[in-house]
Design an enzyme around this catalytic site. Structure first.
Site, PDB file in Angstrom:
ATOM      1  NE  ARG A  71      65.772  27.213 -11.377  1.00  0.00           N
ATOM      2  CZ  ARG A  71      66.688  26.981 -10.446  1.00  0.00           C
ATOM      3  NH1 ARG A  71      67.050  25.731 -10.162  1.00  0.00           N
ATOM      4  NH2 ARG A  71      67.240  27.980  -9.793  1.00  0.00           N
TER       5      ARG A  71
ATOM      6  CG  ASP B 272      63.375  38.094 -11.576  1.00  0.00           C
ATOM      7  OD1 ASP B 272      64.582  37.897 -11.855  1.00  0.00           O
ATOM      8  OD2 ASP B 272      62.623  37.197 -11.141  1.00  0.00           O
TER       9      ASP B 272
ATOM     10  CD  GLU C 218      61.039  33.388 -10.634  1.00  0.00           C
ATOM     11  OE1 GLU C 218      61.453  32.806  -9.613  1.00  0.00           O
ATOM     12  OE2 GLU C 218      61.589  34.402 -11.106  1.00  0.00           O
TER      13      GLU C 218
ATOM     14  CE  LYS D 259      62.875  36.656  -5.201  1.00  0.00           C
ATOM     15  NZ  LYS D 259      64.027  35.751  -5.030  1.00  0.00           N
TER      16      LYS D 259
ATOM     17  CE  LYS E 260      63.479  35.228 -13.684  1.00  0.00           C
ATOM     18  NZ  LYS E 260      64.281  34.828 -12.500  1.00  0.00           N
TER      19      LYS E 260
ATOM     20  CG  ASP F 195      62.226  32.903  -5.000  1.00  0.00           C
ATOM     21  OD1 ASP F 195      61.937  33.606  -5.998  1.00  0.00           O
ATOM     22  OD2 ASP F 195      62.980  33.291  -4.085  1.00  0.00           O
TER      23      ASP F 195
ATOM     24  CG  ASP G 263      60.960  36.198  -8.326  1.00  0.00           C
ATOM     25  OD1 ASP G 263      59.997  35.576  -7.819  1.00  0.00           O
ATOM     26  OD2 ASP G 263      62.121  35.752  -8.387  1.00  0.00           O
TER      27      ASP G 263
HETATM   28  N1  BES Z   1      65.029  36.335  -9.585  1.00  0.00           N
HETATM   29  C1  BES Z   1      65.685  35.487  -8.668  1.00  0.00           C
HETATM   30  C2  BES Z   1      67.214  35.607  -8.729  1.00  0.00           C
HETATM   31  C3  BES Z   1      67.796  36.932  -8.367  1.00  0.00           C
HETATM   32  C4  BES Z   1      68.304  37.146  -7.092  1.00  0.00           C
HETATM   33  C5  BES Z   1      67.919  37.931  -9.298  1.00  0.00           C
HETATM   34  C6  BES Z   1      68.864  38.361  -6.755  1.00  0.00           C
HETATM   35  C7  BES Z   1      68.492  39.146  -8.974  1.00  0.00           C
HETATM   36  C8  BES Z   1      68.967  39.356  -7.704  1.00  0.00           C
HETATM   37  C9  BES Z   1      65.314  34.035  -8.940  1.00  0.00           C
HETATM   38  O1  BES Z   1      64.049  33.831  -9.448  1.00  0.00           O
HETATM   39  C10 BES Z   1      65.384  33.317  -7.636  1.00  0.00           C
HETATM   40  O2  BES Z   1      64.627  33.647  -6.775  1.00  0.00           O
HETATM   41  N2  BES Z   1      66.278  32.346  -7.530  1.00  0.00           N
HETATM   42  C11 BES Z   1      66.423  31.591  -6.339  1.00  0.00           C
HETATM   43  C12 BES Z   1      66.558  30.146  -6.726  1.00  0.00           C
HETATM   44  C13 BES Z   1      66.494  29.203  -5.554  1.00  0.00           C
HETATM   45  C14 BES Z   1      65.118  29.231  -4.934  1.00  0.00           C
HETATM   46  C15 BES Z   1      66.819  27.815  -6.043  1.00  0.00           C
HETATM   47  C16 BES Z   1      67.669  32.107  -5.624  1.00  0.00           C
HETATM   48  O3  BES Z   1      68.649  32.444  -6.295  1.00  0.00           O
HETATM   49  O4  BES Z   1      67.630  32.200  -4.410  1.00  0.00           O
HETATM   50 ZN    ZN Z   2      63.228  35.387 -10.491  1.00  0.00          ZN
HETATM   51 MN    MN Z   3      62.577  33.718  -7.943  1.00  0.00          MN
END
Ligand code: BES
Ligand code: ZN
Ligand code: MN
Length: 490
Positions: free
Chosen positions: A341, A278, A339, A267, A255, A337, A260
């Protein structure tokens, strides 16, 4: 890029101790016995060393740590670093002890009196890894990098031979760390792709697929993530052909979200700057590919990374939008968010469709939930293949990179059912890392051995580790290289 500092292995020459500048490292076991090198240092320093070794403080000095005796009389050097390390220390202990030396010594020149110590190569590897510094944007950065390191050993040739592949690894790790530490205004999607294209010179085959190519391939999932960004979405394919001709490659998929914001599902401001990391999964894949090329690995490996930026905009994907993946499955975007996946769905499918690999490992800073579960100590490991998974976990254990297997299962898969499409991209908070993994699994072919590594907690950290300063760690490069060596090159 930030290049690893240079290390010279030389036959022990005690005359060199007298005039050495910077710091001199002596290695002493728990018994406090001095070898020849230490005795020389002791004599020149008017017994400073033996007085310390006889003290209570030395009795309390922990295994693998360093204590500095500063500005010793009788020596040119600025300090004597006393490393407490047992002769029987294992590879990882020696590597971490090398890290302790680097931390104590900073950029100064080093003369390490390793003598007959069996782990001198490992020691130098740790020293090099821990010397990494990301200072591209500091006006007061030193003009030259860290000063050279000389390690005196009884068998310089065989030690240097052992250290050869480690130098390739260190460069791979530094490449990953630089990519992860770069801010998103510098490491745009274009810049990321250009840095990978430059690896062509190392003997890798590098192809860059542009948006029009991705459209033709039907990568609606990957493309949906970049719609709000001014930077173009890309898929980069790196191939290393070092193994048998015609043998199916092993695939690594990453990825690469250069930033992000969350997109329309924005966010919160607090901590958003961390999202420069990210692209960590793609960064690790790139670092491994660089290492394989540098050490001319005898294996066929292909790296595929989806490079994209997730921004809010008038053209950005909205919650509720339905997109179609390259596989053909439709996805309801509940949360823009979630994204990562979407990026991996198409990158995974492409890697399998084109290369029919022998196995596939993907890496991603995929979920905040994995940090809730495992903190910054271990990455989450998900797999449909016990043997492959065990070989990765073993490699990670050997190399000291934390990893912990998590479950998959039908009941979790049910949570990503959608009323209007084949699946939805978010199932909310419960089991957040597992539902993300289930989503990915839907894009892995039946019988394809696969591992998903959720590295959100380990790719970038706020505290130094034994082998890295705070910031990007390069977690995974060493374990994956080890797995490739043991499994494919054995
Ligand atoms: N890039 C983030 C995950 C992340 C969080 C990486 C903290 C490093 C540190 C990912 O894209 C994300 O935002 N995931 C969400 C998914 C949710 C919306 C289902 C999350 O983990 O909150
Ligand atoms: Zn992300
Ligand atoms: Mn995200």
């Amino acid at each position: 890029m930030t290049m690893p500092r240079t290390v010279d292995f030389k036959e022990t020459d005690l005359e060199a101790v007298d005039a050495a500048s910077g710091r001199i490292v002596v290695i002493v076991g728990a018994d406090g016995k001095m070898d020849k090198g230490a005795r020389r240092v002791n004599r020149l320093s008017k017994q400073a060393l033996s007085r310390y070794l006889a003290s209570k403080e030395f009795g309390k000095q922990e295994e693998g740590t360093v204590r500095e005796l500063a500005y010793p009389a009788g020596l040119q050097a600025e300090g004597i670093l006393v490393l407490r390390l047992d002769r029987r220390a294992d590879a990882l202990q020696a590597r971490r002890a090398g890290g302790a030396i680097a931390k104590a010594a900073g950029d100064s020149a080093l003369l390490v009196l390793a003598g007959p110590h069996a782990r001198a190569a490992e020691l130098s590897f740790g020293l090099v890894l821990r010397s990494y510094k990301f200072c591209t944007y500091k006006s007061d950065r030193p003009e030259e990098g860290p000063k050279p390191v000389t390690i005196m050993v009884s068998n310089p040739e065989s030690t240097a031979a052992q250290a050869g592949p480690m130098a390739a690894l260190a460069e791979g790790v530094f490449f990953t760390r630089d990519l992860v530490n770069e801010p998103a205004n510098i490491l745009t999607t274009n810049e990321f792709a250009a840095r990978l294209a430059a690896m062509q010179g190392l003997g890798l085959d590098v192809e860059i697929l542009e948006e029009k190519d991705l459209e033709k391939l039907g990568m609606g999932a990957l493309l949906s993530v970049g719609k709000g960004s001014a930077s173009p979405t890309k898929l980069v394919v790196m191939q290393w052909h070092g193994g048998k001709k015609g043998e199916a490659p092993f695939a690594l998929v990453g990825k690469g979200v250069v930033f992000d914001t969350g997109g329309i599902s924005l966010k919160p401001a607090q901590g958003m700057e961390d999202m420069i990391m990210d692209m960590g999964g793609a960064g690790v894949v790139s670092g491994v590919m660089r290492t394989l090329a540098l050490r001319k690995a005898r294996a066929n490996v292909v790296g595929v990374v989806g490079i994209v930026e997730n921004m809010p905009d008038g053209r950005a994907t909205r919650p509720g939008d339905i997109v179609t993946s390259m596989k053909g499955d439709t996805i309801e975007v509940i949360n823009t968010d979630a994204e990562g996946r979407l990026v991996l769905a198409d990158a995974l499918w492409y890697a399998q469709d084109r290369f029919n690999p022998a196995g596939i490992i993907n890496l991603a800073t995929l979920t905040g939930a994995v940090i809730v579960g495992l903190g910054h100590e271990k990455a989450g490991v998900f797999s449909n293949a016990d043997a492959l998974c065990e070989s990765f976990l073993k490699a990670a254990r050997t190399e000291g990179e934390g990893a912990w297997r998590m479950p998959l299962g039908e009941a979790y898969d049910k949570l990503i059912k959608s009323d209007v499409a084949d699946m939805k991209n978010s199932a909310g908070r419960p089991a957040g890392s597992i539902t993300a993994a289930q989503f990915l699994k839907r894009f892995v072919k039946e019988d394809m051995p696969w591992i998903h590594l959720d590295i959100a907690g380990v790719a970038h950290v706020k505290k130094p580790t034994p082998l890295a300063p705070k910031g990007a760690t390069g977690w995974g490069v060493i374990a994956l290289d080890r797995m490739i060596r043991d499994r494919l090159e054995g």
